[in-house]
Design a protein around this motif. Structure first.
Motif, PDB file in Angstrom:
ATOM      1  N   ARG A  15       0.464  -1.419   0.264  1.00 28.76           N
ATOM      2  CA  ARG A  15       0.049   0.093   0.288  1.00 28.76           C
ATOM      3  C   ARG A  15       0.871   1.470  -0.171  1.00 28.76           C
ATOM      4  NH1 ARG A  15      -2.003  -2.622   3.501  1.00 28.76           N
ATOM      5  NH2 ARG A  15      -1.092  -1.727   5.758  1.00 28.76           N
ATOM      6  N   ALA A  16       2.190   1.185  -0.095  1.00 29.16           N
ATOM      7  CA  ALA A  16       3.079   2.862   0.028  1.00 29.16           C
ATOM      8  C   ALA A  16       3.606   2.927  -0.837  1.00 29.16           C
ATOM      9  CB  ALA A  16       4.278   1.409   1.296  1.00 29.16           C
ATOM     10  N   ARG A  17       3.777   4.454  -1.337  1.00 25.21           N
ATOM     11  CA  ARG A  17       4.395   4.776  -1.728  1.00 25.21           C
ATOM     12  C   ARG A  17       5.317   4.683  -2.053  1.00 25.21           C
ATOM     13  NH1 ARG A  17       1.819   6.045  -6.334  1.00 25.21           N
ATOM     14  NH2 ARG A  17       3.146   7.514  -6.717  1.00 25.21           N
ATOM     15  N   ARG A  18       6.830   5.541  -0.683  1.00 21.15           N
ATOM     16  CA  ARG A  18       8.049   5.523  -0.239  1.00 21.15           C
ATOM     17  C   ARG A  18       8.242   4.400   0.986  1.00 21.15           C
ATOM     18  NH1 ARG A  18       7.571  11.685   0.546  1.00 21.15           N
ATOM     19  NH2 ARG A  18      10.140  10.872  -0.553  1.00 21.15           N
ATOM     20  N   GLY A  19       9.132   4.683   1.012  1.00 24.71           N
ATOM     21  CA  GLY A  19       9.834   3.759   2.454  1.00 24.71           C
ATOM     22  C   GLY A  19      10.814   2.489   1.842  1.00 24.71           C
ATOM     23  N   LEU A  20      11.396   2.517   2.894  1.00 30.18           N
ATOM     24  CA  LEU A  20      12.032   1.235   2.771  1.00 30.18           C
ATOM     25  C   LEU A  20      11.491   0.133   3.499  1.00 30.18           C
ATOM     26  CD1 LEU A  20      15.770   2.396   4.477  1.00 30.18           C
ATOM     27  CD2 LEU A  20      14.772   2.405   1.290  1.00 30.18           C
ATOM     28  N   VAL A  21      11.325  -1.098   2.043  1.00 29.55           N
ATOM     29  CA  VAL A  21      11.342  -2.309   3.128  1.00 29.55           C
ATOM     30  C   VAL A  21      12.346  -3.468   2.978  1.00 29.55           C
ATOM     31  CG1 VAL A  21      10.098  -3.381   1.693  1.00 29.55           C
ATOM     32  CG2 VAL A  21       9.061  -3.748   3.138  1.00 29.55           C
ATOM     33  N   GLU A  24      14.445 -10.985   2.746  1.00 22.54           N
ATOM     34  CA  GLU A  24      15.148 -11.511   2.495  1.00 22.54           C
ATOM     35  C   GLU A  24      16.347 -12.120   1.274  1.00 22.54           C
ATOM     36  OE1 GLU A  24      15.076 -15.015   5.296  1.00 22.54           O
ATOM     37  OE2 GLU A  24      14.138 -13.618   6.719  1.00 22.54           O
ATOM     38  N   ILE A  25      14.786 -12.422   0.440  1.00 24.02           N
ATOM     39  CA  ILE A  25      15.765 -12.633  -1.160  1.00 24.02           C
ATOM     40  C   ILE A  25      15.712 -11.491  -1.909  1.00 24.02           C
ATOM     41  CG2 ILE A  25      14.707 -13.389  -2.904  1.00 24.02           C
ATOM     42  CD1 ILE A  25      12.911 -14.426  -1.474  1.00 24.02           C
ATOM     43  N   LEU A  26      15.519 -10.384  -1.423  1.00 23.59           N
ATOM     44  CA  LEU A  26      16.548  -9.009  -2.083  1.00 23.59           C
ATOM     45  C   LEU A  26      17.300  -8.117  -1.870  1.00 23.59           C
ATOM     46  CD1 LEU A  26      13.645  -8.244  -4.525  1.00 23.59           C
ATOM     47  CD2 LEU A  26      14.646  -9.453  -5.396  1.00 23.59           C
ATOM     48  N   GLY A  27      16.762  -7.979  -0.487  1.00 23.74           N
ATOM     49  CA  GLY A  27      17.736  -7.333   0.312  1.00 23.74           C
ATOM     50  C   GLY A  27      17.069  -6.022   1.014  1.00 23.74           C
ATOM     51  N   TRP A  28      17.254  -5.181   0.565  1.00 24.00           N
ATOM     52  CA  TRP A  28      17.054  -3.598   1.105  1.00 24.00           C
ATOM     53  C   TRP A  28      15.825  -3.554  -0.521  1.00 24.00           C
ATOM     54  CZ3 TRP A  28      15.175  -1.968   5.911  1.00 24.00           C
ATOM     55  CH2 TRP A  28      15.879  -2.656   6.744  1.00 24.00           C
ATOM     56  N   HIS A  33      11.338   4.065  -5.774  1.00 23.54           N
ATOM     57  CA  HIS A  33      12.055   3.479  -7.228  1.00 23.54           C
ATOM     58  C   HIS A  33      11.383   2.345  -7.412  1.00 23.54           C
ATOM     59  CE1 HIS A  33      14.851   6.706  -5.744  1.00 23.54           C
ATOM     60  NE2 HIS A  33      15.161   6.925  -6.361  1.00 23.54           N
ATOM     61  N   ALA A  34      10.731   1.655  -6.990  1.00 15.35           N
ATOM     62  CA  ALA A  34      10.240   0.472  -7.319  1.00 15.35           C
ATOM     63  C   ALA A  34       8.649  -0.260  -7.430  1.00 15.35           C
ATOM     64  CB  ALA A  34      10.397  -0.759  -5.855  1.00 15.35           C
ATOM     65  N   GLN A  35       8.592   1.373  -7.748  1.00 13.87           N
ATOM     66  CA  GLN A  35       7.223   1.249  -8.593  1.00 13.87           C
ATOM     67  C   GLN A  35       7.027   0.832  -9.629  1.00 13.87           C
ATOM     68  OE1 GLN A  35       4.935   2.350  -6.234  1.00 13.87           O
ATOM     69  NE2 GLN A  35       6.215   1.945  -4.791  1.00 13.87           N
ATOM     70  N   GLY A  36       8.123   0.942 -10.877  1.00 17.32           N
ATOM     71  CA  GLY A  36       7.589   0.764 -11.782  1.00 17.32           C
ATOM     72  C   GLY A  36       7.641   1.972 -12.798  1.00 17.32           C
ATOM     73  N   ARG A  37       6.983   2.438 -12.931  1.00 16.77           N
ATOM     74  CA  ARG A  37       6.652   3.552 -13.495  1.00 16.77           C
ATOM     75  C   ARG A  37       7.965   4.636 -14.695  1.00 16.77           C
ATOM     76  NH1 ARG A  37       2.756   4.190 -16.504  1.00 16.77           N
ATOM     77  NH2 ARG A  37       2.941   6.339 -17.717  1.00 16.77           N
ATOM     78  N   HIS A  62      12.743  11.211 -15.825  1.00 16.80           N
ATOM     79  CA  HIS A  62      12.316  12.095 -15.125  1.00 16.80           C
ATOM     80  C   HIS A  62      11.518  11.990 -13.834  1.00 16.80           C
ATOM     81  CE1 HIS A  62      11.394  14.427 -18.824  1.00 16.80           C
ATOM     82  NE2 HIS A  62      11.277  13.010 -19.549  1.00 16.80           N
ATOM     83  N   ASN A  63      12.351  12.465 -12.625  1.00 16.26           N
ATOM     84  CA  ASN A  63      11.688  12.232 -11.615  1.00 16.26           C
ATOM     85  C   ASN A  63      10.443  12.381 -11.015  1.00 16.26           C
ATOM     86  OD1 ASN A  63      14.683  12.147 -10.673  1.00 16.26           O
ATOM     87  ND2 ASN A  63      14.452  14.106 -10.197  1.00 16.26           N
ATOM     88  N   GLN A  64       9.174  11.599 -10.274  1.00 15.80           N
ATOM     89  CA  GLN A  64       8.255  11.165 -10.125  1.00 15.80           C
ATOM     90  C   GLN A  64       7.618  12.475  -9.246  1.00 15.80           C
ATOM     91  OE1 GLN A  64       6.886   7.511 -10.486  1.00 15.80           O
ATOM     92  NE2 GLN A  64       8.954   7.468 -11.846  1.00 15.80           N
TER      93      GLN A  64
END
Length: 64
Positions: A15-21, A24-28, A33-37, A62-64
């Motif tokens: 549900r989040a548009r930003r933040g760090l998660v 265990e497979i991909l790391g941080w 930046h992971a939205q795909g747009r 372009h920055n979003q």
């Protein structure tokens, strides 16, 4: 640069548009930046450049 308060719980990532998660497979993962747009925009710029009659074209990220 990210800060400790940017870390969110994994169950909130869908549900989040930003933040760090952490995964265990991909790391941080930086959700901002992971939205795909960005790749969609880049492919569209490439498509427009390829169909133009100009001898070259320039791509801009372009920055979003």
């Amino acid at each position: 640069m990210s800060k400790r308060e940017d870390i969110i719980e994994p169950e909130m990532a869908g549900r989040a548009r930003r933040g760090l998660v952490y995964s265990e497979i991909l790391g941080w993962i930086d959700l901002g930046h992971a939205q795909g747009r960005d790749i969609i925009n880049l492919l569209e710029e490439m498509r427009r450049g390829e169909i133009s009659t100009d001898p070259y074209y320039v791509l801009f990220m372009h920055n979003q």
